[in-house]
Design a protein around this motif. Structure first.
Motif, PDB file in Angstrom:
ATOM      1  N   ASP A 393       0.827  -1.208   0.000  1.00 16.94           N
ATOM      2  CA  ASP A 393       0.000   0.000   0.000  1.00 16.94           C
ATOM      3  C   ASP A 393       0.864   1.262   0.000  1.00 16.94           C
ATOM      4  O   ASP A 393       0.423   2.324   0.439  1.00 16.94           O
ATOM      5  CB  ASP A 393      -0.928   0.008   1.218  1.00 16.94           C
ATOM      6  N   GLY A 394       2.091   1.149  -0.506  1.00 15.50           N
ATOM      7  CA  GLY A 394       3.019   2.275  -0.429  1.00 15.50           C
ATOM      8  C   GLY A 394       2.529   3.526  -1.117  1.00 15.50           C
ATOM      9  O   GLY A 394       2.632   4.637  -0.579  1.00 15.50           O
ATOM     10  N   CYS A 395       1.968   3.383  -2.312  1.00 16.29           N
ATOM     11  CA  CYS A 395       1.513   4.564  -3.047  1.00 16.29           C
ATOM     12  C   CYS A 395       0.403   5.286  -2.293  1.00 16.29           C
ATOM     13  O   CYS A 395       0.396   6.513  -2.211  1.00 16.29           O
ATOM     14  CB  CYS A 395       1.040   4.168  -4.440  1.00 16.29           C
ATOM     15  N   GLU A 396      -0.524   4.514  -1.716  1.00 10.74           N
ATOM     16  CA  GLU A 396      -1.614   5.132  -0.968  1.00 10.74           C
ATOM     17  C   GLU A 396      -1.074   5.906   0.240  1.00 10.74           C
ATOM     18  O   GLU A 396      -1.559   7.004   0.556  1.00 10.74           O
ATOM     19  CB  GLU A 396      -2.608   4.059  -0.494  1.00 10.74           C
ATOM     20  N   TRP A 397      -0.070   5.330   0.913  1.00 11.41           N
ATOM     21  CA  TRP A 397       0.512   5.996   2.080  1.00 11.41           C
ATOM     22  C   TRP A 397       1.149   7.319   1.689  1.00 11.41           C
ATOM     23  O   TRP A 397       0.950   8.343   2.340  1.00 11.41           O
ATOM     24  CB  TRP A 397       1.563   5.073   2.727  1.00 11.41           C
ATOM     25  N   THR A 399       0.529   9.092  -0.982  1.00 15.19           N
ATOM     26  CA  THR A 399      -0.511  10.016  -1.457  1.00 15.19           C
ATOM     27  C   THR A 399      -1.147  10.734  -0.274  1.00 15.19           C
ATOM     28  O   THR A 399      -1.324  11.963  -0.290  1.00 15.19           O
ATOM     29  CB  THR A 399      -1.586   9.244  -2.245  1.00 15.19           C
ATOM     30  N   ARG A 400      -1.480   9.981   0.754  1.00  7.79           N
ATOM     31  CA  ARG A 400      -2.086  10.587   1.947  1.00  7.79           C
ATOM     32  C   ARG A 400      -1.103  11.542   2.621  1.00  7.79           C
ATOM     33  O   ARG A 400      -1.513  12.619   3.099  1.00  7.79           O
ATOM     34  CB  ARG A 400      -2.531   9.499   2.924  1.00  7.79           C
ATOM     35  N   LEU A 401       0.166  11.192   2.667  1.00  9.48           N
ATOM     36  CA  LEU A 401       1.158  12.041   3.327  1.00  9.48           C
ATOM     37  C   LEU A 401       1.192  13.435   2.705  1.00  9.48           C
ATOM     38  O   LEU A 401       1.424  14.429   3.400  1.00  9.48           O
ATOM     39  CB  LEU A 401       2.544  11.388   3.236  1.00  9.48           C
ATOM     40  N   GLN A 402       0.959  13.521   1.412  1.00 13.88           N
ATOM     41  CA  GLN A 402       0.975  14.823   0.731  1.00 13.88           C
ATOM     42  C   GLN A 402      -0.301  15.621   0.980  1.00 13.88           C
ATOM     43  O   GLN A 402      -0.312  16.845   0.793  1.00 13.88           O
ATOM     44  CB  GLN A 402       1.138  14.613  -0.777  1.00 13.88           C
ATOM     45  N   GLU A 403      -1.353  14.950   1.395  1.00 11.37           N
ATOM     46  CA  GLU A 403      -2.651  15.612   1.513  1.00 11.37           C
ATOM     47  C   GLU A 403      -2.935  16.149   2.914  1.00 11.37           C
ATOM     48  O   GLU A 403      -3.754  17.067   3.057  1.00 11.37           O
ATOM     49  CB  GLU A 403      -3.758  14.623   1.125  1.00 11.37           C
ATOM     50  N   VAL A 404      -2.252  15.620   3.931  1.00 12.64           N
ATOM     51  CA  VAL A 404      -2.583  15.980   5.314  1.00 12.64           C
ATOM     52  C   VAL A 404      -1.732  17.158   5.788  1.00 12.64           C
ATOM     53  O   VAL A 404      -0.802  17.600   5.119  1.00 12.64           O
ATOM     54  CB  VAL A 404      -2.385  14.771   6.252  1.00 12.64           C
TER      55      VAL A 404
END
Length: 434
Positions: A393-397, A399-404
């Protein structure tokens, strides 16, 4: 000739600066026509990327008409007329190169010899000027040999290009074998136009490509860099890739990649390149930017990955293995295509960032966010994930890191054990969709 009422070209769809060049040449007593892809695209109802002009004015005469003009090229002497960031290219009508040969009375222009120089069937220099009809017959494809004459707004067609446009046929003018020997890059242009326009290749052209593909090995590596960018940054990269492989041309451009793609892994075909090129098409069609460095990182990743895994099997850690493999593959690829340093360095950065995306705890993930190539590296990482590599799930992690928020970023990266690095696994393939 097709009169104004017999075609759909409107001056409203022609660049104002191209019209200025056409009218000024006409007013100076010269014949001036739009030619090539601009005319072809206007007739097909497409928006041309640029506009080229053909004229009976010699380059030095064009320069006298336009102060904002610069003469370029030795192989093909051209005039570039500058309007800010837009450049209108002006070429003089050319005669068949075999008509120039060894006439001792043939005059030279200010740039040097007007004679065509031919070696082993290949045109080395071509500055022999002629009539518009001669110019038409020495162009490559019939659909690119159409002229829009500003004097009467007609379309001039000597090679049945209008008929080929209607039929969706891509036909070489003259004997395909002769034309491909003159310039082997025409084989790549044939693939590019067929993919871009959705046209079918003339059978004679197909036969010539299959027979003469190895001539690409003799094309200067520096020239092929630009040709590859044109092939894959035209909005039809995936179809172009498939056609290049269909006609066995890809192996002459990227032999190391071709060798990698011939092998399946765990029973599944390697899909990374195809997925990445499809993504490139989506970006272009959405008006997003694309970069040659990312393109070449994609096209060379499979051989780099394979070589890096060999180094790792011998005990080399992952990052040094990628560094060694990247340097070695780029050096080998330079024999076929010369990648300028301003692109090869970012290519290596994209590759060498990949292990860093597997580290998701501590300060290093937050530092990676500030890397100047982060976005390219992240996009590359996510493409790897979608292509079946065991990235979980690396890409999802990421992606979220950039959004929060920054506070949430720090919380996400808090250490949660002895190591924040995910365990490296062998590449895993997802079953193909059915």
């Amino acid at each position: 000739m097709y009169a104004r009422a017999e075609h759909g070209i409107s001056r409203a769809n022609i660049s104002d600066n191209a019209l200025k060049v056409l009218y000024r040449l006409k007013d100076a007593g010269f014949r001036a026509c739009l030619v090539g892809g601009g005319v072809r695209d206007l007739l097909l109802g497409r928006e041309p990327k640029d506009f080229d002009v053909a004229t009976d004015a010699h380059p030095e005469e064009v320069r006298k008409v336009f102060r904002n003009c610069r003469l370029i090229g030795r192989r093909f002497r051209l005039a570039h007329v500058y309007f800010g960031r837009e450049i209108i290219e002006v070429a003089t009508f050319r005669a068949p190169h075999e008509d120039s040969t060894d006439d001792p009375d043939l005059e030279s222009d200010d740039a040097g010899s007007r004679q065509a120089l031919v070696e082993d069937g290949r045109i080395i220099r071509d500055n022999v000027y002629g009539t518009i009809e001669q110019d038409a017959w020495r162009r490559d494809f019939s659909i690119n040999a159409l002229y829009y004459d500003i004097s009467d707004f007609s379309v001039v067609d000597y090679t049945d290009g209008m008929e080929d446009l209607k039929e969706g046929a891509l036909r070489l003018i003259g004997d395909p074998e002769v034309r491909f020997r003159e310039d082997p890059v025409r084989m790549l242009r044939a693939v590019r136009f067929a993919s871009k326009l959705g046209f079918r290749l003339d059978p004679a052209a197909e036969q010539g490509i299959v027979k003469l593909g190895d001539l690409l090995e003799d094309v200067a590596p520096a020239r092929l860099f630009d040709e590859v960018v044109k092939l894959f940054h035209g909005g039809h990269a995936l179809q172009t890739f498939e056609m290049l492989r269909h006609y066995d041309l890809f192996q002459y451009l990227f032999p190391l990649t071709e060798e990698s793609l011939e092998h399946e892994e765990q029973g599944f075909p390697i899909t990374f390149v195809a997925n990445a090129l499809s993504n490139t098409d989506d970006r272009i069609q959405s008006g997003k930017g694309v970069n040659p460095a990312f393109l070449y990182a994609v096209l060379l990743w499979e051989p780099v990955r394979h070589l890096a895994e060999q180094f790792m099997d011998d005990g080399v850690s992952e990052l040094p293995a990628l560094q060694r493999a990247g340097g070695q593959i780029l050096a080998e690829q330079a024999r076929f295509i010369s990648i300028p340093k301003r692109f090869s360095l970012p290519v290596r950065e994209i590759w060498e960032m990949q292990p860093r995306f597997e580290i998701r705890q501590g300060v290093r993930p937050l530092k990676l966010l500030t890397h100047p190539r982060f976005r390219a590296g992240y996009d590359f990482y996510c493409l790897r994930g979608r292509s079946g590599e065991a990235l979980e799930d690396g890409c999802e992690w990421w992606t979220r890191l950039q959004e929060v928020s920054e506070a949430e970023q720090r919380r996400m990266a808090e250490p949660q054990g002895k190591s924040g690095r995910s365990k490296r696994r062998r590449r895993r393939r997802k079953p193909a969709a059915t």
